[in-house]
Design a protein around this motif. Structure first.
Motif, short mmCIF file in Angstrom:
data_model
loop_
_atom_site.label_atom_id
_atom_site.label_comp_id
_atom_site.label_asym_id
_atom_site.label_seq_id
_atom_site.Cartn_x
_atom_site.Cartn_y
_atom_site.Cartn_z
N ASP A 1 -20.22 6.84 -2.32
CA ASP A 1 -19.25 6.16 -1.48
C ASP A 1 -17.85 6.12 -2.09
N LEU A 2 -18.06 5.66 -3.54
CA LEU A 2 -16.58 5.58 -4.37
C LEU A 2 -16.11 6.93 -4.30
N ALA A 3 -16.83 7.99 -4.61
CA ALA A 3 -16.24 9.25 -4.28
C ALA A 3 -15.45 9.48 -2.95
N GLY A 4 -16.03 9.07 -1.95
CA GLY A 4 -15.46 9.22 -0.50
C GLY A 4 -14.02 8.57 -0.39
N LEU A 5 -13.88 7.35 -1.43
CA LEU A 5 -12.58 6.90 -1.48
C LEU A 5 -11.75 7.52 -2.36
N THR A 6 -12.14 8.43 -3.45
CA THR A 6 -11.42 8.78 -4.54
C THR A 6 -11.11 10.38 -4.17
N ARG A 7 -12.04 11.09 -3.92
CA ARG A 7 -12.05 12.51 -3.78
C ARG A 7 -12.12 13.41 -2.47
N ALA A 8 -12.30 12.33 -1.45
CA ALA A 8 -12.54 12.90 -0.09
C ALA A 8 -11.28 12.41 0.97
N ILE B 1 0.73 -1.34 0.01
CA ILE B 1 0.10 -0.18 0.10
C ILE B 1 0.75 1.26 -0.09
N THR B 2 1.85 1.34 0.59
CA THR B 2 2.92 2.42 0.66
C THR B 2 3.28 2.79 -0.72
N GLU C 1 -1.15 4.54 -7.65
CA GLU C 1 -1.80 3.29 -8.55
C GLU C 1 -3.31 2.83 -8.06
N ILE C 2 -3.33 2.75 -6.88
CA ILE C 2 -4.40 2.68 -6.00
C ILE C 2 -5.70 3.82 -6.14
N HIS D 1 -4.62 6.40 1.27
CA HIS D 1 -5.57 5.32 1.13
C HIS D 1 -4.79 4.51 2.29
N GLU D 2 -5.69 3.79 3.18
CA GLU D 2 -5.45 2.94 4.11
C GLU D 2 -5.88 1.49 3.94
N ARG D 3 -5.68 0.48 4.58
CA ARG D 3 -5.78 -0.90 4.29
C ARG D 3 -7.33 -1.13 4.45
N SER D 4 -8.07 -0.37 5.24
CA SER D 4 -9.61 -0.45 5.46
C SER D 4 -10.22 -0.14 4.31
N ASP D 5 -9.48 0.66 3.50
CA ASP D 5 -10.30 1.10 2.16
C ASP D 5 -10.64 -0.09 1.16
N LEU D 6 -9.46 -1.15 1.10
CA LEU D 6 -9.91 -2.21 0.23
C LEU D 6 -11.19 -3.11 0.74
N GLN D 7 -11.38 -3.06 1.93
CA GLN D 7 -12.49 -3.78 2.52
C GLN D 7 -13.85 -3.02 2.34
N GLU D 8 -13.76 -1.70 2.22
CA GLU D 8 -14.62 -0.71 2.09
C GLU D 8 -15.25 -0.76 0.55
#
Length: 589
Positions: free
Chosen positions: A542-549, A508-509, A514-515, A553-560
């Motif tokens: 919810d996807l916008a929360g991962l991309t624009r908010a 992830i680091t 790329e993520i 990124h954290e490991r919990s984002d994959l599960q989200e």
């Protein structure tokens, strides 16, 4: 002009990029003498603007310290700030320089010379290029569209509104625009809250209603068919009881329309409308049938938003016609086949827009009170009739036309403002039989005597019957749209995306960029289907929360993401089952 070193560069940039504010500026008259003579250096050593009084705009309100409270650290990177009044740019520049690059700054300056003076003092091209700074055209519709595009800021950040104090010395329009934007923000906040928490219910209803609506007809052909028709929109306000006896005795020759909720009231008062409309998606609408005589409604056409509870359509005893509305499945894909209407937040707005689309000659509002009158919230017979006022947080005081204090609610005032905004778009007269409630801007307040004497309760001979004939002809079923199932392709694409992301999250680091890029591609993929996108509204946010908010990124984002992807595929499969006609169904239609 040496006093405006950046004006030429800023204007050329706005022209080259086709910015709407350039078109607005080009169409305005302004006094070049003011630009030449009104700018000066004041006693504080600052650039200032000389007002008509001779005083400087900033002499009594120096900018130092004036804009300190304009900065809000909480969620600043995902927020936006509206500014009304530019002066020479002091407040705007304070925001631009002291907020993150992703913070949106929206300026509305109603005076041409002040906007030009502001553009002349600072090079705003880097902020325009970064899409951080936006100048709004002083037009209500333009502002409304801008507000509607700030959904991510509402959900993941905050929206701030700042009225520039020095600018308010120039005229009342600055306070007026501040109030207008405040009202638009309040309306959109309520609308977005509804969408965020109820979109799945509303579009879920549409999916369940889809095949019936396809067979119920299309309102497309009714556009422009109400030539010469005078129309009445009957509300269920308390004042309707006072008007009803005379209207029942002497209805005139006009098209009577109302909300479905108002039918039991009209049944009790002895008035039969030509048509009714329903837009509310909530199952509480079914309480209407506890008060409605099926025989009374058996020949009254119901124009229904396809987002209503399917059970409502099963229980309605009369003919039904579907109305596809903005925000639902028909927004983009049904415009060629059907009328797609922005229904607004209440049925009076819906009817106003529908009647305007049909081309009526004028509208008369009756029973539109938006307030408690004589201790009553609605006319008798309405399922929400209440005669016991218990003051609550959503209540507020306002004034009637006589200056008397009356009780209203936040919801009433929001609906009234939306109706007023809509009525401004009409190019024909709109009258309001005033009954003591909240005044409605954009209407002419009259009494029933005036309505009769001035011919407002009249239409061109035969026009109402002709229109109703055209409306009922809309029920002739047009062929349903044949849609191919999407779920096989969606399932493959989402599973491949999940596999790719899982690999990237293992380091992830190193893979932050790329993520982020992969999540953006997935977001674009989910938004690419205009028919399915409305049902996936919450998932796209919810996807916008991962991309624009998120900055990182954290490991919990994959599960989200996996959770979001699972919900997406479940909805796509549901839609395939409910909206894709089989060959047999198409042939039967």
């Amino acid at each position: 002009m040496s006093a405006y070193p950046y004006l030429k560069d800023n204007i050329e940039y706005l022209e080259r990029t086709g910015n709407p504010i350039f078109q607005w500026l080009s169409a305005q008259d302004f006094q070049i003498d003011k630009l030449k003579n009104n700018i000066f250096i004041n006693d504080f050593g600052l650039h200032d603007w000389r007002m008509e009084s001779g005083k400087g705009l900033l002499e009594s309100l120096p900018p130092e310290g004036l804009y300190a409270n304009w900065l809000h650290k909480d969620k600043a990177d995902t927020s936006a700030t509206f500014v009304v009044g530019s002066n020479l740019g002091y407040g705007v520049n304070h925001l631009l320089k002291n907020t993150p690059d992703t913070h949106k700054v929206m300026l509305l300056e109603p005076r041409t010379e002040m906007l030009l003076a502001c553009l002349g003092q600072t090079d705003y091209r880097p902020f325009f290029e970064a899409r951080k700074f936006h100048i709004l055209v002083p037009d209500e519709r333009f502002v409304a569209e801008v507000v509607k595009n700030l959904d991510l800021q509402f959900i993941y950040g905050q929206i701030h509104l700042k009225g520039d104090l020095p600018s308010r010395q120039l005229g009342p329009e600055y306070a007026q625009w501040t109030t207008l934007i405040k009202n638009r923000l309040e309306n959109f906040s309520l609308e977005l809250s509804t969408l965020r928490f109820r979109q799945d219910v509303m579009v879920g209803n549409e999916i369940d209603n889809f095949k019936r609506a396809m067979l119920d007809g299309s309102l497309k052909s009714i556009e422009g068919k109400a030539n010469g028709v005078g129309a009445v929109i009957l509300g269920a306000g308390p004042s309707l009881e006072d008007m009803a006896p005379r209207l029942a005795e002497r209805p005139g020759h006009v098209l009577y329309t109302c909300a479905l909720q108002t039918l039991p009231v009209l049944q009790k008062l002895g008035i039969k409308p030509h048509l009714c409309a329903a837009i509310d998606y909530d199952s509480s609408m079914l309480r209407i049938f506890d008060r409605l005589d099926p025989d009374f409604a058996s020949d009254i056409p119901l124009i229904y938003s396809t987002k209503v509870d399917p059970m409502l359509l099963k229980r309605y005893p009369g003919p039904t016609l579907p109305m596809w509305t903005v925000g639902g499945m028909g927004t983009y894909v049904l415009k060629q086949r059907d009328l797609v209407l922005d229904a607004g937040g209440n049925v009076s707005v819906t009817l106003s827009r529908l009647l305007r689309t049909c081309g009526v000659s004028h509208i008369l509002m009756v029973g539109q009170d938006y307030a408690w009158i004589n201790g009553k919230s609605h006319s008798a017979g309405h399922h929400n009739t209440n005669t016991k006022i218990k003051r609550a947080s959503y209540h507020q005081d306002t004034k009637n036309m006589d200056g008397e204090t009356i009780l209203t609610t936040v919801q009433y005032m929001t609906a009234k403002r939306e109706l007023e905004y809509d009525l401004k778009q009409a190019d024909f007269p709109i009258y309001n039989v005033y009954g003591g409630g909240v005044p409605i801007d954009g209407t002419e307040a009259i009494d029933l005597d005036a309505a009769y004497s001035r011919g407002i309760l009249a239409s061109a001979p035969g026009s109402v019957d002709r229109f109703m004939g055209d409306l009922m002809a809309c029920r002739n079923a047009v062929p349903p749209i044949r849609l191919e199932p999407r779920s096989p392709m969606w399932t493959t694409s989402m599973r491949n995306a999940e596999k790719h992301l899982t690999k990237l999250f293992k380091n992830i680091t190193a893979n932050q960029k790329e993520i982020h890029t992969s999540l953006e591609r997935i977001e674009m993929f989910v938004k690419q289907d205009p028919l399915y996108m409305p049902y996936l509204f919450n998932e796209t946010l919810d996807l916008a929360g991962l991309t624009r908010a998120k900055a990182r990124h954290e490991r919990s984002d994959l599960q989200e993401f996996k959770s979001i992807a699972k919900r997406i595929l479940k909805k796509v499969r549901e839609m395939d089952r409910k909206v894709c006609f089989t060959a047999e169904e198409t042939a039967a239609a």
